[in-house]
Design an enzyme around this catalytic site. Structure first.
Site, PDB file in Angstrom:
ATOM      1  N   ASP A   1     -17.263 -15.188  -3.318  1.00 45.53           N
ATOM      2  CA  ASP A   1     -17.987 -14.405  -4.307  1.00 45.53           C
ATOM      3  C   ASP A   1     -18.873 -15.392  -5.073  1.00 45.53           C
ATOM      4  OD1 ASP A   1     -18.623 -12.272  -6.136  1.00 45.53           O
ATOM      5  OD2 ASP A   1     -17.309 -13.293  -7.562  1.00 45.53           O
TER       6      ASP A   1
ATOM      7  N   CYS B   1      24.353 -21.848   9.057  1.00 45.23           N
ATOM      8  CA  CYS B   1      25.327 -22.019   7.969  1.00 45.23           C
ATOM      9  C   CYS B   1      25.105 -20.959   6.897  1.00 45.23           C
ATOM     10  CB  CYS B   1      25.202 -23.409   7.343  1.00 45.23           C
ATOM     11  SG  CYS B   1      25.572 -24.759   8.472  1.00 45.23           S
TER      12      CYS B   1
ATOM     13  N   CYS C   1       0.848  -1.184   0.000  1.00 43.52           N
ATOM     14  CA  CYS C   1       0.000   0.000   0.000  1.00 43.52           C
ATOM     15  C   CYS C   1       0.890   1.243   0.000  1.00 43.52           C
ATOM     16  CB  CYS C   1      -0.950   0.007   1.201  1.00 43.52           C
ATOM     17  SG  CYS C   1      -0.087   0.131   2.777  1.00 43.52           S
TER      18      CYS C   1
ATOM     19  N   CYS D   1       3.399   2.033   2.772  1.00 44.76           N
ATOM     20  CA  CYS D   1       4.704   1.361   2.781  1.00 44.76           C
ATOM     21  C   CYS D   1       5.757   2.268   2.152  1.00 44.76           C
ATOM     22  CB  CYS D   1       4.639   0.045   2.003  1.00 44.76           C
ATOM     23  SG  CYS D   1       3.531  -1.173   2.724  1.00 44.76           S
TER      24      CYS D   1
ATOM     25  N   CYS E   1      21.878 -26.137   8.614  1.00 40.17           N
ATOM     26  CA  CYS E   1      20.865 -25.341   9.310  1.00 40.17           C
ATOM     27  C   CYS E   1      21.021 -23.879   8.918  1.00 40.17           C
ATOM     28  CB  CYS E   1      20.927 -25.511  10.829  1.00 40.17           C
ATOM     29  SG  CYS E   1      22.425 -24.855  11.568  1.00 40.17           S
TER      30      CYS E   1
END
Length: 859
Positions: A555, A179, A104, A107, A176
């Site tokens: 909808d 790293c 938006c 931002c 992980c």
């Protein structure tokens, strides 16, 4: 132009106006430094007031503090180019960026305010509509750091011309998230690297640099990992590297086994100790090298902790323990990497859906071309049983096409001339000639792969929390381990060797590897599963949200119903039904209205031909008319015939009844009598009722329909589809209010629409779900979740998958925490040995990965 800054810039065609402290600029020009006036290269010096002077391009002047001229050389002056770039002036450097993540205009304001607070940045202009940002900063300000500042604000930015310099590498050896952080920190210290992002979940690195690919691979290698540039040569090298010799893990395990066997014989201790030392050196070389670069870059990852534990064990004479730590760590990493690769392959397998070559029609011959070489407008031929190589429109031929790889639809879809077909789908029966409409990089499957890879890189809230926890947990336990080694023996509580051993065990437990892996692997698995079933989930955040949804708002038109009206009833008076349809078709054939199309389609399907007519005219808002055999015929609303005072009392009751049931009525007749009526209605999709029933079975609390139709129609559709509640007679903006009302009732609401007309309601809901993503790029870009098929078939699967993912993530997190807590408690009584600590850590990580991989098999 603002007068506050007391600044101006002149375009090449603009003359400077006499005004106190300000001269005027063209609309294309931007304002600059206070109390400074600038002229274009074609400007001639003008007489101005005290604080405004303009010069020609070959003049440089600075007679007084507030009397400046701009020439080829600039001195303490702000000057504007003819293009009016923001901030292009003395001592300022202007860079333009593309900004991603703005949802938006606020931002854009956030970014502007955030950057303007940074010392050295003079001006920031962010355009939300175009996603572009222009930054003017002092020359000495490191503009390559701007993307990092943007990332802190929660967005992504890259220079507009930098995409060519940005490369993607596959990284091997990460076990992980820490790293990934080690690689990032190591490479960011290299002056040739402008920006680097490593994603553990996808095993990829995005890097912008000014050096060679070979140097980048080398730098990653120094940090203890393997990198290969995405592409043919990179993949080839990677496969070649994999095939070389015996692995260090196997060799390390061999020496460990020899040492262990030797310990039961009478050979000297030094002999089998040498085997243990060899096992530590061979298996520990890579972790030790990675640990060195991790420490150098300020990271505290698993390699640092394991290397410390192995070295410490050797120093206190626990050679077997040290060798076991190294080997178990290496073995655990190997198994973890193989398992994680399987989850990553769930996305890479999508790439293999499309053929590499296409049969292109050239005159009367077929020429085999690489898909990359096929251009838009070329005609390709796809035979029965072959995969369609590129998106396009069918020119000739009819066939049924299996679209499951794209849309997840369970049944093949019939295709004929004019229909769209997608790359990666399978032509099952007839031969098709297809005109290519998209290049290989722009096909629907290419966009799916791109969006899914982006989704994997977006961290879910749970993952973000776990990562924050790990960043705090690891240094705390590391510090605690050092204190355990030193404090107790200083005060005489046991020997140094005893407490050093416990401290080393604590070091191993300090790395929350299983905890850090617990979320991203589960999310990658779930997103991969969804993608293969024709559902795009844009990130872990939306996967988590889908698991918390309690109500879904649909909808009506085009979502619950087909969105294409069909003839539901024909009622003739004094003529045959065939004649009534033929007359109506003749009148409506020249109209593009959906109701007119419904009638002409109905007639075409029954081979009812039109009659010769003339004087075709539309009657706005009421219907249409035409002259047939010299007589004027009308087709329109009952209101049209009421205005013409044509009696139709004998069908009035039927008209009222049909209108209450949600039908649209077309009355057909002349200016004196009515020939009959045709009722048209939007039909409910075949899959809608089943999908709503399945959603109720998975525990959805409330299904709501939003429609602009009258209450009679809404009530009928609601009863037929099985929705619990409806809001009728809504304007588009009223749908937003309906969603807010549901949210005010304490429900997390998902909105399902087409992604375009329902955009405000999709944005207001907790989760926006768009249907028919395969047919519209807008739907793929706007919604949080996209159902690629134009129906609700995969929505129950999506909700089920997200809930299972949330359940597995919670299992992983709790299992990881309980395992760590148990290990910590068992260290101090002396129950947990060093190698058992390693086994608990790597074993927990492996179990977490295997548990997450169950999502890949979720049907």
């Amino acid at each position: 132009m603002s007068e506050e800054k007391k600044a101006s810039c002149c375009s090449s065609s603009e003359e400077v106006l006499k005004d106190e402290e300000v001269s005027c600029c063209s609309n294309a020009e931007e304002e600059q430094e206070p109390e400074v006036n600038c002229c274009s290269s074609s400007s001639v010096k003008e007489e101005t007031e005290a604080n405004a002077t303009c010069c020609s391009s070959d003049t440089k002047r600075n007679e007084a503090n507030q009397d400046h001229c701009c020439g080829n050389e600039q001195e303490e002056v702000s000057c504007c180019s003819s293009s009016g770039d923001v901030g292009k002036s003395e001592g300022l450097h202007v860079v333009k960026f593309e900004v991603k993540g703005m949802d938006c205009p606020s931002c854009a304001a956030t970014i502007e305010k955030g950057l303007q607070k940074i010392s050295g940045i003079q001006s920031v202009s962010v355009q939300y509509g175009t996603g572009r940002m222009t930054v003017a900063a002092e020359n000495e300000f490191p503009h390559d750091q701007i993307p990092k500042h943007i990332r802190k604000l929660g967005f992504e930015a890259e220079p507009v011309d930098s995409s060519k310099n940005k490369q993607t590498y596959k990284i091997e050896g990460m076990d992980c998230g820490s790293c990934a952080m080690t690689i990032e920190k190591h490479l960011s210290k290299n002056p040739a690297v402008q920006d680097v992002q490593v994603q553990f979940s996808t095993g990829k690195m995005q890097i912008q640099h000014t050096t060679s690919a070979k140097e980048i691979v080398k730098e990653v290698g120094r940090a203890g990992f393997q990198a290969s540039l995405e592409g043919k040569w990179g993949d080839h090298n990677q496969k070649a590297a994999k095939g070389k010799g015996i692995s260090t893990t196997t060799l390390s395990g061999l020496f460990l086994g020899l040492g262990f066997i030797g310990s039961f014989t009478n050979i000297p201790t030094e002999f089998f100790t040498a085997f243990y030392a060899a096992a530590i050196l061979i298996g520990g070389y890579k972790p030790a090298r990675s640990a060195f670069y991790a420490i150098k870059s300020g990271s505290l990852d698993m390699n640092v902790l394991m290397a410390s534990a192995a070295i410490g064990a050797a120093l206190i004479g626990e050679w077997f323990e040290g060798a076991m730590v190294v080997w178990l760590f290496a073995l655990g990493n190997t198994l973890q990497n193989r398992s994680i690769e399987r989850t990553r392959e769930s996305i890479r397998s999508l790439i293999n859906l499309t053929p590499k070559e296409a049969s292109v029609k050239s005159g009367n011959q077929l020429v085999l071309k690489a898909v990359e070489d096929v251009g838009i407008g070329e005609v390709i031929v796809v035979k029965p049983g072959e995969k369609i190589p590129l998106d396009g429109d069918v020119m000739t031929g009819t066939s049924s096409v299996n679209q499951a790889p794209i849309t997840g639809e369970s049944l093949p879809v019939d295709k004929q001339t004019g229909d769209i077909v997608y790359a990666g789908t399978v032509n099952e029966s007839g031969s098709l000639e297809i005109e290519v409409t998209k290049l290989v990089e722009d096909t629907t499957i290419a966009k799916i792969i791109h969006l899914v890879e982006e989704a994997q890189e977006k961290r879910a809230p749970t993952q973000a929390f776990v990562d924050r926890f790990a960043r705090v947990y690891t240094p705390i336990v590391f510090t605690l381990a050092l204190l355990v080694m030193i404090i107790p023996p200083i005060f005489g509580f046991g020997t140094w060797g005893e407490w050093l051993y416990k401290g080393l065990a604590l070091l191993v437990v300090a790395c929350p590897c299983a905890l850090v892996i617990s979320t991203p692997v589960a999310i990658v698995s779930a997103i991969g599963n969804a993608a293969k079933n024709g559902v795009l989930i844009k990130g872990g955040t939306f996967l988590e949200k889908a698991g918390t949804i309690k109500a879904i708002a649909f909808d009506k038109t085009g979502t619950l119903t087909e969105g294409r009206p069909k003839v539901s009833e024909v009622h003739a008076l004094g003529v045959s039904e065939d004649e009534l349809i033929r007359v109506t078709r003749t009148i409506e054939e020249h109209s593009t209205h959906p109701i007119a199309k419904a009638i002409t389609t109905y007639a075409s399907e029954r081979n009812m031909l039109a009659i010769d007519g003339e004087d075709f005219q539309a009657i706005p808002g009421k219907g249409a008319k035409a002259k047939l055999s010299g007589v004027k015929y009308f087709a329109g609303s009952p209101k049209l015939f009421e205005e013409m005072q044509v009696p139709f009392s004998e069908i009035k009751d039927r008209i009222d009844q049909l209108q209450k049931e949600g039908h649209t009525i077309v009355v057909v007749g002349t200016s004196t009598k009515v020939l009959g009526l045709i009722a048209v209605a939007d039909t409910i999709r075949d899959i809608t009722v089943q999908s709503i029933q399945k959603l109720k079975q998975v525990g959805m609390q409330e299904m709501v329909m939003l429609t602009g139709d009258n209450k009679g129609t809404a009530d009928k559709i609601a009863r037929e589809t099985g929705v619990d509640r409806y809001f009728a007679e809504l304007l588009p903006e009223d749908k937003v209010s309906a969603v807010k009302k549901l949210q005010a009732e304490g429900k997390n609401v998902a909105m399902v629409g087409d992604g375009i007309n329902d955009a405000p309601a999709l944005a207001t809901s907790d989760l926006g779900i768009a249907m028919g993503g395969a047919g519209t790029d807008t739907a793929m870009e706007t919604a949080d979740i996209v159902l690629m098929a134009d129906n609700l078939e995969k929505l129950p699967h999506t909700i089920r998958l997200s809930r299972k993912a949330m359940k597995i993530i919670k299992q992983n997190v709790w299992f990881s925490l309980v395992t760590k807590l148990a290990a910590l408690m068992l260290i101090f009584p002396g129950v947990l040995t060093l190698w058992m600590a390693v086994l608990s850590d790597t074993g927990a990580a492996l179990l977490v990965i295997l548990n997450s991989m169950r999502l890949l098999r979720n049907k």
